[in-house]
Design an enzyme around this catalytic site. Structure first.
Site, PDB file in Angstrom:
ATOM      1  CB  CYS A  57      11.274  -3.706  -9.638  1.00 60.74           C
ATOM      2  SG  CYS A  57      11.774  -3.782  -7.596  1.00 60.74           S
ATOM      3  CG  ASP A  77       6.869  -3.807 -11.962  1.00 60.85           C
ATOM      4  OD1 ASP A  77       6.998  -4.940 -11.793  1.00 60.85           O
ATOM      5  OD2 ASP A  77       7.402  -2.811 -11.110  1.00 60.85           O
TER       6      ASP A  77
END
Length: 278
Positions: A185, A192
């Site tokens: 992120c 992620d």
């Protein structure tokens, strides 16, 4: 204005969260897609050089009927890649939670409200589907292609490097996939995790080099949608396929998973086959 500046000023990412007690469409934060596409040297005054969508699955979705009884569903939201904006994920999560204590006549009224709100924010029609029963849940699947993760490679590059990509003179049609996709992120730095599938026709892509390229995203900070568009544009420019489709399926966070799909094919069909990691 950069994507990061927009997020730091307006997003709830990385901030103490106060969950809404009532319906709050104003919480939805649209982010212009052009902000990222300009960094890819995509001409934003023209339609993007790909087709596709961002498919969101929402696993924490609930509302009340007119008698006050809660209902729950899994939501499926399909935002066209041609929309002017995407939706920032935490704002989407908070928006969905704002339905928890709202009363509606039926599920159709809920989905119509969400469709209206989302379509208004992204400037294009968003498809909203609810899965209300276990029998409607799609089964997990494995891509029909070659798994790159079995290759024995050495790598020390952990930021995207399209120069890792290489091809031969042989022309092929093949599907390649990996479960080693990781990016982060751009605001919180949270990892992620995802799986990526690449289908193409064109000069044969070196499999080991493609795996290195996928792994090179490991320390990269960018949203899911932007990562997939970077994948697509790098492969399109460096490998010059006649046809190309790139799709990623990310694991969920905050009750949401995001699954971007980009293709040279304008006649694609939306598929929501959950990976075994989802």
């Amino acid at each position: 204005m950069s994507t990061l500046r927009v997020l730091h000023e307006k997003s709830e990412l990385g901030k103490t969260t106060v969950y809404p007690k009532e319906y709050a469409p104003h919480l939805l934060l649209p982010i212009p897609r052009d902000l990222n596409r300009k960094t890819l040297n995509v001409n934003v005054s023209e339609p993007p050089p790909f087709y596709g969508y961002d498919l969101w699955n929402a696993y924490e979705l609930s509302w009340l009927n007119e008698k006050g009884k809660p209902f729950a569903a899994r939501g499926e939201f399909i935002i066209p890649a041609t929309s002017s904006h995407l939706i920032e994920s935490k704002s989407f999560k908070l928006y969905l939670n704002s339905f928890n204590n709202e009363r509606f006549a039926d599920a159709a009224a809920v989905s119509q409200t969400m469709k209206r709100d989302l379509s208004k924010r992204v400037n294009e029609s968003v498809t909203v589907n609810f899965i209300l029963h276990e029998t409607e849940i799609p089964v997990a699947y494995s891509p029909k292609g070659s798994l790159l993760d079995v290759l024995d490679i050495a790598i020390d590059t952990y930021s995207p490097d399209p120069n890792l990509l290489s091809t031969s003179q042989e022309t092929v049609t093949e599907t390649l996939y990996s479960h080693l996709l990781k990016s982060n992120c751009p605001v919180t730095g949270q990892p992620d995790w995802g799986s990526i599938e690449i289908h193409y026709t064109g000069p044969k892509i070196d499999h080991a080099q493609l795996l290195k390229y996928i792994i090179s995203y490991r320390n990269h900070e960018e949203f899911h949608e932007a990562c997939v568009e970077r994948f697509f544009m790098d492969i399109l420019r460096h490998c010059r396929p006649q046809e190309l489709t790139v799709q990623a399926r990310y694991t969920r966070r905050g009750g949401l998973d995001i699954n971007p799909y980009r293709s040279t094919n304008p006649t694609f069909s939306v598929q929501n086959h959950r990976s075994f990691r989802q």
